[in-house]
Enzyme design. Structure first.
Site, mmCIF file in Angstrom:
data_model
loop_
_atom_site.group_PDB
_atom_site.id
_atom_site.type_symbol
_atom_site.label_atom_id
_atom_site.label_comp_id
_atom_site.label_asym_id
_atom_site.label_seq_id
_atom_site.Cartn_x
_atom_site.Cartn_y
_atom_site.Cartn_z
ATOM 1 N N PRO A 173 40.762 30.097 41.183
ATOM 2 C CA PRO A 173 40.140 29.860 39.874
ATOM 3 C C PRO A 173 40.209 31.030 38.890
ATOM 4 C CG PRO A 173 38.461 30.526 41.427
ATOM 5 C CD PRO A 173 39.765 30.533 42.190
ATOM 6 N N CYS A 174 40.967 32.081 39.207
ATOM 7 C CA CYS A 174 40.827 33.325 38.451
ATOM 8 C C CYS A 174 41.146 33.207 36.959
ATOM 9 C CB CYS A 174 41.671 34.431 39.084
ATOM 10 S SG CYS A 174 43.451 34.142 39.063
ATOM 11 N N ARG A 175 41.919 32.195 36.570
ATOM 12 C CA ARG A 175 42.233 32.059 35.138
ATOM 13 C C ARG A 175 41.846 30.688 34.589
ATOM 14 N NH1 ARG A 175 48.295 34.174 34.531
ATOM 15 N NH2 ARG A 175 47.897 33.667 32.345
#
Length: 224
Positions: A173-175
């Site tokens: 989910p980092c971006r």
């Protein structure tokens, strides 16, 4: 700023808002029998949304698994069906194709670290054999496969489920902000309130074969 003008929407969620969004999502899912449920962890306040789907796939995806089944079915068809060679081959293919079904189990969890929802899932054959990362990759639609390799926001990885302690696949989910911000900003400009879970899942779900019916977009409201 004009009186009564709403603040621009945030790309992040607190856990309370996450749960409210999930509750509204689940209410509509129940009304259309779409299969989503809330799974509560025993002895804990924690939980997650869950849906299990049976996905038909081309038998070639599970060639290794079906080698013994193909041999067995060929023998049965030879004994029980009098047909020419072409019909017999077609019969074997049909039987094998009927077994080419995968079981996908999707979980939507809240990430305290990222303050956003995260999609975890696992896949297995009907006999319970878990699919390898390579097999999961082969079942990702080609339109998404190239993007997964190029863009880190939705990289497909295998990690331990944070609540179950079991191996699961996840879309990192980092971006998430990069695709959620334009969607939320557009809704804000059009003076529309959207349910974060619906908007987010409509983007990430199809990457791994999870479809969200269009009625969720029109019927599921944002929490007050």
């Amino acid at each position: 700023m004009m009186t009564g003008e709403r603040e621009p929407p945030s790309c992040f969620l607190d856990e309370k808002t996450f749960r409210l969004c999930c509750r509204l999502f689940l209410q509509h899912s129940e009304s259309i029998q779409d299969g989503w449920i809330w799974e509560q962890i025993k002895g804990s306040d924690e939980g997650f949304m869950k849906k299990t789907v049976l996905v038909p796939v081309k038998s070639s995806l599970l060639d290794k698994q079906h080698e013994s089944i193909q041999a067995e079915n060929t023998e049965l068809l030879t004994d029980d069906i009098e047909a020419d060679a072409e019909d017999e081959t077609a019969g074997v293919d049909a039987v094998c194709e009927s077994h080419a079904v995968l079981r996908y189990e999707y979980h939507v969890l809240y990430s305290c670290s990222y303050q956003i929802p995260v999609l975890y899932f696992r896949a297995s054959a009907l006999d319970g054999r878990p699919l390898s990362l390579e097999e999961v990759w082969s079942n990702v639609h080609p339109n998404y496969r190239q993007r997964l390799k190029q863009e880190p926001w939705d990289t497909l990885t295998q990690q331990e489920h944070p609540l179950l302690g079991q191996p699961f696949f996840m879309l990192h989910p980092c971006r998430t902000e990069e695709f959620m911000k334009p969607a939320l900003d557009l809704a804000h400009a059009q003076n529309r309130r959207v349910n974060y879970i619906v908007s987010w899942l409509s983007v990430v779900g199809p990457v791994v074969g999870l479809d969200v019916p269009l009625t969720f977009s029109t019927a599921v409201s944002a929490p007050d």
